[in-house]
Enzyme design. Structure first.
Site, PDB file in Angstrom:
ATOM      1  N   PRO A   9      63.759  23.162  55.060  1.00  0.00           N
ATOM      2  CG  PRO A   9      64.236  24.771  52.994  1.00  0.00           C
ATOM      3  CD  PRO A   9      63.405  24.635  54.660  1.00  0.00           C
ATOM      4  CG  ASN A  10      67.258  20.761  50.907  1.00  0.00           C
ATOM      5  OD1 ASN A  10      66.855  19.957  50.278  1.00  0.00           O
ATOM      6  ND2 ASN A  10      67.094  22.205  50.629  1.00  0.00           N
ATOM      7  NE  ARG A  17      71.662  20.237  53.187  1.00  0.00           N
ATOM      8  CZ  ARG A  17      71.117  21.369  53.778  1.00  0.00           C
ATOM      9  NH1 ARG A  17      70.719  21.324  55.144  1.00  0.00           N
ATOM     10  NH2 ARG A  17      71.215  22.434  53.137  1.00  0.00           N
ATOM     11  CE1 TYR A  22      73.976  22.736  57.232  1.00  0.00           C
ATOM     12  CE2 TYR A  22      74.420  21.524  54.921  1.00  0.00           C
ATOM     13  CZ  TYR A  22      74.092  22.825  55.859  1.00  0.00           C
ATOM     14  OH  TYR A  22      73.752  23.929  55.293  1.00  0.00           O
ATOM     15  CG  ASN A  71      67.874  25.092  61.097  1.00  0.00           C
ATOM     16  OD1 ASN A  71      68.043  26.060  60.058  1.00  0.00           O
ATOM     17  ND2 ASN A  71      69.019  24.225  61.326  1.00  0.00           N
ATOM     18  CB  ALA A  74      67.553  27.639  51.975  1.00  0.00           C
ATOM     19  CG  HIS A  77      69.734  32.601  54.324  1.00  0.00           C
ATOM     20  ND1 HIS A  77      70.493  32.785  55.431  1.00  0.00           N
ATOM     21  CD2 HIS A  77      70.159  31.104  54.199  1.00  0.00           C
ATOM     22  CE1 HIS A  77      71.015  32.049  55.945  1.00  0.00           C
ATOM     23  NE2 HIS A  77      70.799  30.826  55.039  1.00  0.00           N
ATOM     24  CG  ASP A  84      55.830  39.394  57.710  1.00  0.00           C
ATOM     25  OD1 ASP A  84      56.746  40.208  58.109  1.00  0.00           O
ATOM     26  OD2 ASP A  84      55.315  39.712  56.428  1.00  0.00           O
ATOM     27  CD  GLU A  95      67.923  32.877  62.530  1.00  0.00           C
ATOM     28  OE1 GLU A  95      67.293  34.316  63.043  1.00  0.00           O
ATOM     29  OE2 GLU A  95      68.656  32.534  61.669  1.00  0.00           O
ATOM     30  CG  HIS A  97      71.176  28.995  61.155  1.00  0.00           C
ATOM     31  ND1 HIS A  97      70.200  28.586  60.324  1.00  0.00           N
ATOM     32  CD2 HIS A  97      70.851  30.211  61.684  1.00  0.00           C
ATOM     33  CE1 HIS A  97      69.525  29.616  60.090  1.00  0.00           C
ATOM     34  NE2 HIS A  97      69.690  30.519  60.882  1.00  0.00           N
ATOM     35  CB  ILE A  98      73.801  22.750  62.003  1.00  0.00           C
ATOM     36  CG1 ILE A  98      72.346  22.198  62.076  1.00  0.00           C
ATOM     37  CG2 ILE A  98      74.958  21.726  61.879  1.00  0.00           C
ATOM     38  CD1 ILE A  98      71.844  20.909  61.343  1.00  0.00           C
ATOM     39  CB  SER A  99      76.755  25.622  59.210  1.00  0.00           C
ATOM     40  OG  SER A  99      75.748  26.189  58.527  1.00  0.00           O
ATOM     41  NE  ARG A 104      77.749  26.893  54.645  1.00  0.00           N
ATOM     42  CZ  ARG A 104      76.670  26.111  54.705  1.00  0.00           C
ATOM     43  NH1 ARG A 104      75.757  26.201  55.636  1.00  0.00           N
ATOM     44  NH2 ARG A 104      76.388  25.406  53.345  1.00  0.00           N
ATOM     45  NE  ARG A 108      75.110  28.816  52.627  1.00  0.00           N
ATOM     46  CZ  ARG A 108      74.316  28.047  52.186  1.00  0.00           C
ATOM     47  NH1 ARG A 108      73.084  27.652  52.482  1.00  0.00           N
ATOM     48  NH2 ARG A 108      74.500  27.055  50.939  1.00  0.00           N
TER      49      ARG A 108
HETATM   50  C1  DQA Z   1      71.252  25.899  57.954  1.00  0.00           C
HETATM   51  C2  DQA Z   1      72.158  26.995  57.147  1.00  0.00           C
HETATM   52  C3  DQA Z   1      71.591  27.582  55.665  1.00  0.00           C
HETATM   53  O1  DQA Z   1      72.167  28.479  55.090  1.00  0.00           O
HETATM   54  C4  DQA Z   1      71.265  26.411  54.911  1.00  0.00           C
HETATM   55  O2  DQA Z   1      70.651  26.597  53.777  1.00  0.00           O
HETATM   56  C5  DQA Z   1      70.636  25.172  55.536  1.00  0.00           C
HETATM   57  C6  DQA Z   1      71.121  24.643  57.059  1.00  0.00           C
HETATM   58  C7  DQA Z   1      72.255  25.234  59.217  1.00  0.00           C
HETATM   59  O3  DQA Z   1      71.447  24.888  60.005  1.00  0.00           O
HETATM   60  O4  DQA Z   1      73.512  25.696  59.006  1.00  0.00           O
HETATM   61  O5  DQA Z   1      69.939  24.424  54.947  1.00  0.00           O
HETATM   62  O6  DQA Z   1      70.292  26.612  58.312  1.00  0.00           O
END
Ligand code: DQA
Length: 142
Positions: A9-10, A17, A22, A71, A74, A77, A84, A95, A97-99, A104, A108
């Site tokens: 998502p997002n 965003r 990001y 990725n 959200a 978490h 599963d 897995e 993550h960008i950040s 944070r 997270r």
């Molecule tokens: C994220 C980190 C997550 O905590 C956050 O909800 C995201 C992006 C990242 O790529 O840093 O939407 O997965």
């Protein structure tokens, strides 16, 4: 080699965003760069804001692709269901993550994906995806 990037998502809003976190590049533009850099890889991309669609996609590709770069955003978490699915399928999942989620908010710091993942790459900006692809490419060569 067939790899797929699955974004949660997002992440369709990358470039618009929270650009301080990001970055300013859209995922489509970044994906074109990746395709250019990794010409030997058959690279696919799927994004959804919906938990069940992410699970469906993992199940769909999880017995035929060579690797999944996930990725879950959200849902990382919160989603036992995605965790599963990662454990259920045969294709290895990295897995990403960008950040740096560990720098944070506390919520997270928890990942429901990591336990079933082959590895986790966190905090390198969009380069996290690239490092994940490199890990699959390097593994194939050994
Ligand atoms: C994220 C980190 C997550 O905590 C956050 O909800 C995201 C992006 C990242 O790529 O840093 O939407 O997965």
């Amino acid at each position: 080699m067939k790899l797929i990037i699955i974004n949660g998502p997002n992440l369709n809003l990358l470039g618009k965003r929270e650009t301080d976190i990001y970055g300013e590049l859209s995922f489509d533009d970044f994906f074109s760069e990746l395709q250019f850099k990794f010409k030997e890889v058959e690279l696919a991309h799927f994004q959804s804001n919906i938990e069940g669609e992410l699970i469906d996609k993992l199940q769909e590709v999880g017995y035929s692709y060579d690797g999944i770069i996930l990725n879950a955003a959200a849902y990382t978490h919160t989603s036992i269901g995605i965790g599963d699915a990662v454990k259920a399928i045969e294709t290895p999942v990295v897995e990403v993550h960008i950040s740096n989620t560990f720098q944070r908010e506390d919520y997270r710091h928890q990942s429901y994906i990591a336990q079933g993942a082959k590895g986790v790459i966190v905090g390198f900006g969009l380069q996290s995806y690239e490092l994940a692809i490199q890990s699959f490419v390097a593994q194939k060569k050994t």
